[in-house]
Design an enzyme around this catalytic site. Structure first.
Site, mmCIF file in Angstrom:
data_model
loop_
_atom_site.group_PDB
_atom_site.id
_atom_site.type_symbol
_atom_site.label_atom_id
_atom_site.label_comp_id
_atom_site.label_asym_id
_atom_site.label_seq_id
_atom_site.Cartn_x
_atom_site.Cartn_y
_atom_site.Cartn_z
ATOM 1 N N GLY A 33 45.332 45.900 50.166
ATOM 2 C CA GLY A 33 44.044 45.535 50.760
ATOM 3 C C GLY A 33 43.205 44.897 49.673
ATOM 4 O O GLY A 33 43.285 45.308 48.502
ATOM 5 N N ASN A 37 43.367 45.936 45.725
ATOM 6 C CA ASN A 37 44.148 45.063 44.843
ATOM 7 C C ASN A 37 43.358 44.718 43.581
ATOM 8 O O ASN A 37 43.917 44.648 42.481
ATOM 9 C CB ASN A 37 44.519 43.765 45.569
ATOM 10 C CG ASN A 37 45.369 43.992 46.815
ATOM 11 O OD1 ASN A 37 45.922 45.060 47.012
ATOM 12 N ND2 ASN A 37 45.466 42.975 47.658
ATOM 13 N N TYR A 167 36.896 34.679 53.999
ATOM 14 C CA TYR A 167 36.744 34.486 55.450
ATOM 15 C C TYR A 167 38.077 34.733 56.165
ATOM 16 O O TYR A 167 39.094 34.154 55.819
ATOM 17 C CB TYR A 167 36.263 33.057 55.740
ATOM 18 C CG TYR A 167 36.194 32.742 57.214
ATOM 19 C CD1 TYR A 167 35.195 33.283 58.013
ATOM 20 C CD2 TYR A 167 37.151 31.923 57.819
ATOM 21 C CE1 TYR A 167 35.133 33.008 59.370
ATOM 22 C CE2 TYR A 167 37.090 31.635 59.178
ATOM 23 C CZ TYR A 167 36.090 32.182 59.951
ATOM 24 O OH TYR A 167 36.034 31.919 61.289
ATOM 25 N N ASP A 283 42.902 38.032 45.314
ATOM 26 C CA ASP A 283 42.413 39.302 44.745
ATOM 27 C C ASP A 283 42.762 39.389 43.264
ATOM 28 O O ASP A 283 41.980 39.899 42.457
ATOM 29 C CB ASP A 283 43.029 40.495 45.489
ATOM 30 C CG ASP A 283 42.833 40.395 46.989
ATOM 31 O OD1 ASP A 283 41.745 39.956 47.410
ATOM 32 O OD2 ASP A 283 43.766 40.732 47.741
#
Length: 337
Positions: A33, A37, A167, A283
């Site tokens: 997630g 991360n 987004y 990430d």
């Protein structure tokens, strides 16, 4: 410095290798997630990183926490609540066949969490840097309210706030547009991280001729895009924009730029021709940038660290980037063997 990241962590179920779903009767189970991360990246660089979320009280959630602790991520702030653990299914792409992601995260514990469920005094104890993304406020209306509350509470305590705008069009389902929410959150952000689509869809800020659908990128336009964001949010200190050129599922060009309102920095570009797993690439950039901004005197080096870290993530299976500082600095120095 103590970092805290906040968001949803999910059970990740992936078809083996580049197989299609259920080509073999098995799925590889790991966790991942966006915000978790980032925490793992920071912990791998030797930073003091904690992760905050809401998880159910069951054996799967316990295994998830144990996995985070294995990377030395502090899980003591995680709250237990009603609901389930979200799941996402992943099919790895190859050549011209793109990757596929199927979310199964409705009614997850974090989606059901609401303002008041997290004790911010306890969550922010000793924290100097708070990281959130645009994914958490997209999950549900109550998670959105919790996200807005989190950045307000962080700023109240003088904590630096970074936000990856991230987004996700498949998530904004509860009646609010991404821009309605993210423009509010952006008011409290010191360091924004985004790609060009995130800026356009989350903040509704565009520059003529920047086409987010095209694979080719014009760096000059990104300075104008960053300038516009910083002008709209005077409290924001900088925005980093990642530049991904997608030639195929296996081959991407990868670079980034950073705009602090005074100077505009562009990283070197990496041609990544044999992508193993690009999930978590953004990430890993965020984790690298947070580390870089806190360890390098100059922003160019911080940006180069972030891009190199993220380049390496494309060779690592799983959501988490498993590289350390010396792996990244070797690549920054040109050792890309």
């Amino acid at each position: 410095m103590k970092f805290l990241t906040f968001g949803e962590i999910m059970l990740r179920l992936k078809a083996p290798g580049q197989e299609c779903f259920f080509q073999s009767p098995m799925l590889e189970a790991t966790f991942g997630g966006g915000e978790a991360n980032v925490a793992v990246s920071l912990a791998n660089y030797g930073e003091d990183a904690a992760f905050l979320t809401v998880l159910p009280d069951n054996a799967i959630a316990d295994a998830c926490k144990a996995e985070l602790r294995r990377f030395d991520v502090d899980t003591k702030r995680i709250v237990t609540g009603e609901g389930r653990m979200g799941i996402y299914y992943l099919e790895g792409g190859a050549n011209q066949r793109p990757s596929k992601v199927v979310y199964d995260r409705a009614w997850s514990a974090i989606a059901l969490a609401k303002p008041g469920d997290i004790d911010w005094d306890k969550a922010f104890e000793g924290v100097a840097w708070f990281h959130i993304t645009g994914i958490t406020p997209a999950i549900s209306e109550s998670a959105m309210e919790l996200s807005v509350e989190s950045v307000k509470e962080a700023k109240k305590r003088g904590i630096t706030v970074s936000c990856d705008l991230n987004y996700r069009k498949n998530l904004w389902k509860y009646g609010k547009k991404a821009s309605e929410v993210m423009r509010e959150i952006a008011k409290y952000v010191d360091v924004a991280i985004a790609n060009e689509e995130d800026v356009q869809k989350s903040l509704e800020i565009t520059v003529d001729d920047v086409n987010v659908e095209s694979g080719e990128l014009d760096r000059a336009k990104y300075k104008a895009l960053g300038d516009k964001v910083l002008a709209a949010y005077p409290d924001m200190k900088m925005i980093a924009i990642t530049l991904r050129e997608s030639h195929s599922a296996d081959w991407n060009g990868w670079a980034a730029c950073l705009n602090d309102g005074k100077d505009f920095y562009v990283s070197k570009k990496y041609e990544i021709r044999d992508i193993v797993d690009r999930v978590g690439g953004g990430d890993s950039f965020a984790g690298g940038l947070l580390y870089g901004l806190n360890h390098y005197e100059d922003k160019q080096s911080a940006l180069e660290f972030a891009v190199a870290a993220s380049c390496l993530k494309h060779s690592v299976i799983g959501d988490f980037n498993r590289v350390n500082v010396s792996d990244v600095t070797k690549l920054m120095g040109g050792d890309g063997t």
